[in-house]
Each structure stands twice: as C-alpha cells, then as structure tokens.
Design a protein around this motif. Sequence first.
Motif, PDB file in Angstrom:
ATOM      1  N   ALA A   1       1.926   8.347  -8.500  1.00 58.49           N
ATOM      2  CA  ALA A   1       2.543   7.148  -7.956  1.00 58.49           C
ATOM      3  C   ALA A   1       2.937   7.367  -6.507  1.00 58.49           C
ATOM      4  CB  ALA A   1       3.745   6.780  -8.808  1.00 58.49           C
ATOM      5  N   LEU A   2       1.950   7.360  -5.641  1.00 57.74           N
ATOM      6  CA  LEU A   2       2.240   7.483  -4.218  1.00 57.74           C
ATOM      7  C   LEU A   2       1.936   6.132  -3.572  1.00 57.74           C
ATOM      8  CD1 LEU A   2       0.500  10.920  -3.487  1.00 57.74           C
ATOM      9  CD2 LEU A   2       2.936  10.509  -3.810  1.00 57.74           C
ATOM     10  N   VAL A   3       2.670   5.812  -2.522  1.00 60.90           N
ATOM     11  CA  VAL A   3       2.459   4.531  -1.837  1.00 60.90           C
ATOM     12  C   VAL A   3       1.563   4.783  -0.632  1.00 60.90           C
ATOM     13  CG1 VAL A   3       3.585   2.559  -0.755  1.00 60.90           C
ATOM     14  CG2 VAL A   3       4.747   3.817  -2.585  1.00 60.90           C
ATOM     15  N   THR A   4       0.340   4.248  -0.694  1.00 67.84           N
ATOM     16  CA  THR A   4      -0.671   4.615   0.307  1.00 67.84           C
ATOM     17  C   THR A   4      -0.301   4.214   1.730  1.00 67.84           C
ATOM     18  OG1 THR A   4      -1.870   2.640  -0.366  1.00 67.84           O
ATOM     19  CG2 THR A   4      -2.657   4.722  -1.241  1.00 67.84           C
ATOM     20  N   GLN A   5       0.471   3.133   1.871  1.00 67.12           N
ATOM     21  CA  GLN A   5       0.793   2.694   3.242  1.00 67.12           C
ATOM     22  C   GLN A   5       1.879   3.551   3.878  1.00 67.12           C
ATOM     23  OE1 GLN A   5       0.893   1.002   0.423  1.00 67.12           O
ATOM     24  NE2 GLN A   5       0.977  -1.207   0.742  1.00 67.12           N
ATOM     25  N   LEU A   6       2.689   4.209   3.049  1.00 69.23           N
ATOM     26  CA  LEU A   6       3.800   4.990   3.600  1.00 69.23           C
ATOM     27  C   LEU A   6       3.351   6.396   3.980  1.00 69.23           C
ATOM     28  CD1 LEU A   6       6.828   4.051   1.304  1.00 69.23           C
ATOM     29  CD2 LEU A   6       6.332   3.228   3.611  1.00 69.23           C
TER      30      LEU A   6
ATOM     31  N   ASN B   1       6.838   9.336   1.250  1.00 74.69           N
ATOM     32  CA  ASN B   1       6.455   9.453  -0.159  1.00 74.69           C
ATOM     33  C   ASN B   1       7.202  10.590  -0.855  1.00 74.69           C
ATOM     34  OD1 ASN B   1       4.162   7.797  -1.551  1.00 74.69           O
ATOM     35  ND2 ASN B   1       3.668   7.843   0.635  1.00 74.69           N
TER      36      ASN B   1
ATOM     37  N   LEU C   1      10.565   9.252  -1.762  1.00 72.66           N
ATOM     38  CA  LEU C   1      10.583   7.925  -2.373  1.00 72.66           C
ATOM     39  C   LEU C   1      11.674   7.817  -3.439  1.00 72.66           C
ATOM     40  CD1 LEU C   1       8.633   5.677  -1.596  1.00 72.66           C
ATOM     41  CD2 LEU C   1       7.282   6.239  -3.619  1.00 72.66           C
TER      42      LEU C   1
ATOM     43  N   ARG D   1      -3.519  14.437  -1.628  1.00 74.93           N
ATOM     44  CA  ARG D   1      -2.519  13.566  -2.281  1.00 74.93           C
ATOM     45  C   ARG D   1      -1.860  14.311  -3.446  1.00 74.93           C
ATOM     46  NH1 ARG D   1      -5.101   7.487  -2.349  1.00 74.93           N
ATOM     47  NH2 ARG D   1      -6.161   7.741  -0.360  1.00 74.93           N
TER      48      ARG D   1
END
Length: 252
Positions: free
Chosen positions: A89-94, A99, A102, A152
Amino acid sequence: MPDLIRMENIIKNYGPVQALSGVDLSVGEKEIVGLLGDNGAGKSTLIKVLSGAVPISSGKIFVRGQEVTIKSTTDAIGHGIETIYQDSALVTQLSIARNLFLGREPYKGPAFLGRLDEEMMNAVASDLLRKVGISKNIPPTTPIGALSGGERQAVAIARAMHFDSDLIILDEPTNNLGVAETQGVLNFIRGARESGHSCIFIAHNIHHVFQVVDRIIVMRRGRVVADDIRPGNSTVEQVERVITGMDEHVPV
Ligand SMILES: Nc1ncnc2c1ncn2[C@@H]1O[C@H](COP(=O)(O)OP(=O)(O)OP(=O)(O)O)[C@@H](O)[C@H]1O
Ligand SMILES: [Mg+2]
C-alpha cells in the motif's frame, strides 16, 4: 517465554470455500519462518487473517501469550505486525519519504499548524534506503511512481524496519524481482533476526526460503501438514514432496 505469535484452530470460510481448516501455528521471538505450500493452500489467507485484512470465522490469536482481536490493519500494526505485499500500500504520487511516514507523519511545531517535518523525513528516508540495499543514489523526494517493483518493495521493507514491527510478514516479496533486488530482500530477511524482528516469509522458490529461514511450515489444502522442517537437516526435494503430498512422512 511465550511465543511471539500463536494461532489456534483458525478456520476461515469464504462462503462455501473453507480456505483454512483449523490451523495451529506459532512464531517465536527473533524467529524467521518460511511458509510454503502449493497454489491455493491457504498461505495468503493465513497471513491476511494475521494482518487484519480479512476476519477469521473462528479460532484464537495470541501475541506474547495474550489473546488479541485483529479486525483491521490498524489493529495488526498496533500489535506490532506489519505485512508487506508485492503491491504494498504505497501512494505512487507521494515521495519515498512521505510513503515511509504515511499515517505517522512528524510535525514541526504544534501538529495543528500542520507543518510537516520534511527535513527529518528525508534524512531518515535516505538512511533507510541505504540500509535496505538501494545503493543507487535515489533522492528520498522521488515519487514512488518512478521506482521499479523491487525498489518499491525495498521502501515497504524500510517502513517495517523503521517502525520496529515485532513481526514482519512478507508474502512472495521476491516475485518479479531481478537478481540483485532479490538478494536485497533475502539480505533484509537475514538481517531482521539480528535486529530483533521475527518474520514469516512466503515464497514459491524453495531455494530462497532455504537460504534465510530457521524453520519451514508447509500448508496443504487449508491445513498445516508440517511445522518443524529445518533447512539444515532436510533437502529441497524432501520439502517438495511434503508440499505436493507425495511423502506423508515429514522430514525433520
Ligand atoms: N476472497 C476470496 N473468496 C473466495 N475464495 C477465496 C478468496 N481468497 C482466497 N480464496 C480461496 O481460498 C483458498 C486459499 O487461497 P490463498 O490465496 O490463501 O492460497 P495461497 O496458498 O496463498 O496460494 P498462492 O500460492 O497461489 O498465492 C483458495 O482455494 C482460494 O481460491
Ligand atoms: Mg498467496
């Protein structure tokens, strides 16, 4: 000393499908356990139960001897259990740094002013990236979307390390990774024991599992069929026979 984690008679039904049919499993302090089994054996379901992603139908879970209820990822994290999926569950835009923090962002001054401590996050992130073996000089401000699958993965691992989870669960973390990235993940798992963590490592590549774990647990059709295989005194072929059910005799 009680086990770090003990699961007793865990049953999980998905409608008419019984994915777990009474599983008993424990993981000791600073123990690295490999969880093996063919497709559909119930491995992912078992760790989803432990990480709060799906509720159990019945059974008991104990953390250091205390019975706990794990109904959400937040519950699991609260009990020191962090899970790393291939698609974490990583946020690609951040950014990498954002991350890592988070949901636990540090603030400069009072939190109500909402000034994030970017310098602190970036400094910690740079340090962690080195520790998990990302040797290329990737700035911590890089968005996750610009990283490879393995990188990632490394960020998710770094997060589990930094927040000092007691149990780190890795579900097929080496899938789709290159050789160097795979070695990075295996090194991390080896290092986890020294830094005081326990791990459950799920992988289809038995050779990878043999390289890093203390003990192997094998599941078949929703049950644990062997739970004390030691890589030191069994062979990959023996374990394969236990996985496929060709050999009911469990090598120990
Ligand atoms: N959400 C779901 N709804 C219905 N059945 C499910 C669901 N998730 C898993 N199952 C079933 O539960 C069983 C165990 O699946 P699980 O994903 O735990 O296996 P696994 O050991 O992780 O397999 P793999 O090695 O392929 O990842 C399978 O029969 C699967 O089809
Ligand atoms: Mg799975």
